[in-house]
Design a protein around this motif. Structure first.
Motif, PDB file in Angstrom:
ATOM      1  N   GLY A   1     -13.302   4.605  -3.434  1.00 48.62           N
ATOM      2  CA  GLY A   1     -12.968   5.865  -4.078  1.00 48.62           C
ATOM      3  C   GLY A   1     -11.614   6.389  -3.624  1.00 48.62           C
ATOM      4  N   ILE A   2     -11.375   6.385  -2.302  1.00 51.60           N
ATOM      5  CA  ILE A   2     -10.104   6.874  -1.775  1.00 51.60           C
ATOM      6  C   ILE A   2      -8.954   5.976  -2.216  1.00 51.60           C
ATOM      7  N   LEU A   3      -9.195   4.664  -2.220  1.00 51.69           N
ATOM      8  CA  LEU A   3      -8.150   3.726  -2.661  1.00 51.69           C
ATOM      9  C   LEU A   3      -7.764   3.997  -4.118  1.00 51.69           C
ATOM     10  N   LYS A   4      -8.745   4.327  -4.924  1.00 51.41           N
ATOM     11  CA  LYS A   4      -8.470   4.657  -6.325  1.00 51.41           C
ATOM     12  C   LYS A   4      -7.588   5.903  -6.417  1.00 51.41           C
ATOM     13  N   ALA A   5      -7.880   6.909  -5.559  1.00 48.29           N
ATOM     14  CA  ALA A   5      -7.078   8.136  -5.572  1.00 48.29           C
ATOM     15  C   ALA A   5      -5.634   7.867  -5.178  1.00 48.29           C
TER      16      ALA A   5
ATOM     17  N   TYR B   1     -11.963  13.358  -0.087  1.00 46.54           N
ATOM     18  CA  TYR B   1     -13.257  12.755   0.224  1.00 46.54           C
ATOM     19  C   TYR B   1     -13.462  11.498  -0.616  1.00 46.54           C
ATOM     20  N   GLY B   2     -13.921  10.430   0.030  1.00 45.66           N
ATOM     21  CA  GLY B   2     -14.424   9.275  -0.682  1.00 45.66           C
ATOM     22  C   GLY B   2     -15.932   9.457  -0.800  1.00 45.66           C
ATOM     23  N   LEU B   3     -16.485   9.219  -1.977  1.00 48.47           N
ATOM     24  CA  LEU B   3     -17.899   9.496  -2.214  1.00 48.47           C
ATOM     25  C   LEU B   3     -18.723   8.208  -2.261  1.00 48.47           C
ATOM     26  N   PRO B   4     -20.017   8.296  -1.966  1.00 48.34           N
ATOM     27  CA  PRO B   4     -20.864   7.095  -1.900  1.00 48.34           C
ATOM     28  C   PRO B   4     -20.977   6.341  -3.218  1.00 48.34           C
ATOM     29  N   ASN B   5     -20.652   6.992  -4.345  1.00 43.19           N
ATOM     30  CA  ASN B   5     -20.738   6.303  -5.638  1.00 43.19           C
ATOM     31  C   ASN B   5     -19.429   5.631  -6.034  1.00 43.19           C
TER      32      ASN B   5
ATOM     33  N   LEU C   1     -11.837  -6.070   6.233  1.00 42.36           N
ATOM     34  CA  LEU C   1     -11.186  -5.519   5.051  1.00 42.36           C
ATOM     35  C   LEU C   1      -9.823  -4.944   5.441  1.00 42.36           C
ATOM     36  N   PRO C   2      -8.820  -5.078   4.576  1.00 39.88           N
ATOM     37  CA  PRO C   2      -7.533  -4.426   4.881  1.00 39.88           C
ATOM     38  C   PRO C   2      -7.711  -2.918   4.885  1.00 39.88           C
ATOM     39  N   THR C   3      -6.984  -2.227   5.736  1.00 36.37           N
ATOM     40  CA  THR C   3      -7.068  -0.774   5.771  1.00 36.37           C
ATOM     41  C   THR C   3      -6.382  -0.177   4.546  1.00 36.37           C
ATOM     42  N   LEU C   4      -6.692   1.074   4.278  1.00 35.47           N
ATOM     43  CA  LEU C   4      -6.004   1.778   3.192  1.00 35.47           C
ATOM     44  C   LEU C   4      -4.508   1.836   3.474  1.00 35.47           C
ATOM     45  N   PHE C   5      -4.163   2.027   4.740  1.00 39.40           N
ATOM     46  CA  PHE C   5      -2.758   2.074   5.138  1.00 39.40           C
ATOM     47  C   PHE C   5      -2.070   0.742   4.836  1.00 39.40           C
ATOM     48  N   ASP C   6      -2.766  -0.373   5.118  1.00 45.23           N
ATOM     49  CA  ASP C   6      -2.221  -1.698   4.797  1.00 45.23           C
ATOM     50  C   ASP C   6      -1.887  -1.811   3.316  1.00 45.23           C
ATOM     51  N   ILE C   7      -2.811  -1.352   2.480  1.00 46.77           N
ATOM     52  CA  ILE C   7      -2.650  -1.517   1.033  1.00 46.77           C
ATOM     53  C   ILE C   7      -1.588  -0.584   0.483  1.00 46.77           C
ATOM     54  N   VAL C   8      -1.625   0.677   0.894  1.00 49.09           N
ATOM     55  CA  VAL C   8      -0.688   1.661   0.361  1.00 49.09           C
ATOM     56  C   VAL C   8       0.749   1.345   0.750  1.00 49.09           C
ATOM     57  N   THR C   9       0.939   0.840   1.969  1.00 50.90           N
ATOM     58  CA  THR C   9       2.295   0.539   2.436  1.00 50.90           C
ATOM     59  C   THR C   9       2.742  -0.874   2.108  1.00 50.90           C
ATOM     60  N   GLY C  10       1.809  -1.726   1.653  1.00 54.66           N
ATOM     61  CA  GLY C  10       2.149  -3.108   1.355  1.00 54.66           C
ATOM     62  C   GLY C  10       2.227  -3.976   2.585  1.00 54.66           C
ATOM     63  N   ARG C  11       1.787  -3.448   3.747  1.00 56.25           N
ATOM     64  CA  ARG C  11       1.895  -4.211   4.994  1.00 56.25           C
ATOM     65  C   ARG C  11       1.002  -5.439   4.984  1.00 56.25           C
ATOM     66  N   LYS C  12      -0.116  -5.389   4.281  1.00 53.59           N
ATOM     67  CA  LYS C  12      -1.040  -6.514   4.212  1.00 53.59           C
ATOM     68  C   LYS C  12      -0.349  -7.743   3.659  1.00 53.59           C
ATOM     69  N   LEU C  13       0.448  -7.578   2.608  1.00 55.76           N
ATOM     70  CA  LEU C  13       1.146  -8.714   2.001  1.00 55.76           C
ATOM     71  C   LEU C  13       2.152  -9.318   2.961  1.00 55.76           C
ATOM     72  N   VAL C  14       2.842  -8.469   3.711  1.00 60.61           N
ATOM     73  CA  VAL C  14       3.836  -8.948   4.671  1.00 60.61           C
ATOM     74  C   VAL C  14       3.172  -9.777   5.753  1.00 60.61           C
ATOM     75  N   LYS C  15       2.017  -9.312   6.253  1.00 62.45           N
ATOM     76  CA  LYS C  15       1.324 -10.022   7.320  1.00 62.45           C
ATOM     77  C   LYS C  15       0.824 -11.379   6.829  1.00 62.45           C
ATOM     78  N   GLU C  16       0.297 -11.416   5.595  1.00 63.06           N
ATOM     79  CA  GLU C  16      -0.195 -12.679   5.068  1.00 63.06           C
ATOM     80  C   GLU C  16       0.950 -13.683   4.900  1.00 63.06           C
ATOM     81  N   LYS C  17       2.106 -13.194   4.442  1.00 55.24           N
ATOM     82  CA  LYS C  17       3.263 -14.068   4.268  1.00 55.24           C
ATOM     83  C   LYS C  17       3.737 -14.605   5.604  1.00 55.24           C
ATOM     84  N   ALA C  18       3.703 -13.752   6.619  1.00 56.66           N
ATOM     85  CA  ALA C  18       4.123 -14.177   7.950  1.00 56.66           C
ATOM     86  C   ALA C  18       3.170 -15.230   8.497  1.00 56.66           C
TER      87      ALA C  18
END
Length: 257
Positions: free
Chosen positions: A27-31, A53-57, A130-147
């Protein structure tokens, strides 16, 4: 804002808690991604303290904090809307993301407090995969995978370079004592001059007198000064704020004319 969902659920097993964690996270990732324009618009700095708030649904909601004390669940970061216009959007979203990551883990371990050690460890490992929201929002996850994909011999050479840097640091010559003492005296003189310059300055929140040994921030509207801790602004966060408005000025603008 997405409403109509109940923010409180009662998962009892590790599997249920992890499912609750994933749904709130989604839910938060969608926001912060697909619905970012709506989310940004709702976070109006003229409104009162708002929370995400992220909700259970699997949906999300921007709302005022819970009125119950203590609340049923740990509360997310308060007042995310106040920093919206004072930072670059990507920096603001990153700030919201990292606070949301902390909140998601807090909620999960609130539910998991009654689990035994092995169950809590299993829960954490699943969440940590799971990647953190911070990883996804900043694009850091992609950098780490490439490294990681380019690792191998390069990793070994990097270790050697780091070892050389450490060795260089150890053999570096210390600054002569006299120069250090002069620098310390200069710093003390600068602090004394700064204290004298702001001698009549007092915190607009607590009334404390200005000292150079703490972080202060000035309001660009009323030109009053505040301890950073009194208005919950750190020096690092202040670097991203273009124009700072103190809580008093924000409150004045929020009142109907």
């Amino acid at each position: 804002m997405e409403g109509g969902a109940v923010a409180f659920s009662n998962p009892r097993t590790v599997k249920d808690v992890f499912k609750d964690f994933k749904n709130r996270r989604a839910g938060i990732l969608k926001a912060l991604t697909n619905d970012v324009e709506t989310f940004t618009r709702i976070c109006d700095p003229e409104k009162e303290n708002l929370c995400l708030y992220g909700l259970p649904n699997g949906s999300w909601e921007v709302n005022l904090p819970a009125e119950e004390v203590p609340s049923e669940l740990p509360e997310p970061a308060l007042g995310i809307n106040f920093a919206r216009d004072g930072m670059q959007r990507k920096d603001w979203l990153s700030l919201v993301a990292v606070h949301s990551d902390a909140w998601l883990f807090a909620v999960a371990f609130y539910y998991g407090a009654r689990f035994d050690k092995n169950e809590r460890e299993h829960l954490f490992n699943m969440m940590n995969d799971l990647p953190t929201l911070f990883d996804i929002v900043t694009g850091r996850k992609l950098v780490k995978e490439k490294a990681s994909a380019n690792s191998g011999n390069k990793t070994k050479s990097t270790v050697k370079v780091n070892a050389a840097e450490v060795q260089t640091t150890k053999v570096a010559k210390p600054t002569p004592p006299k120069e250090e003492s002069f620098e310390e005296e200069d710093d003390e003189d600068e602090n004394e001059d700064e204290d004298e310059e702001h001698g009549d300055t007092f915190c607009g929140s607590c009334g404390g007198k200005y000292t150079a040994d703490g972080f202060w921030i000035g309001c660009d509207v009323c030109e009053k000064w505040f301890h950073g801790k009194c208005v919950k602004i750190s020096a690092a966060r202040a670097e991203h704020i273009k124009q700072y408005k103190c809580p008093q000025c924000i409150g004045k603008r929020a009142r109907p004319s």
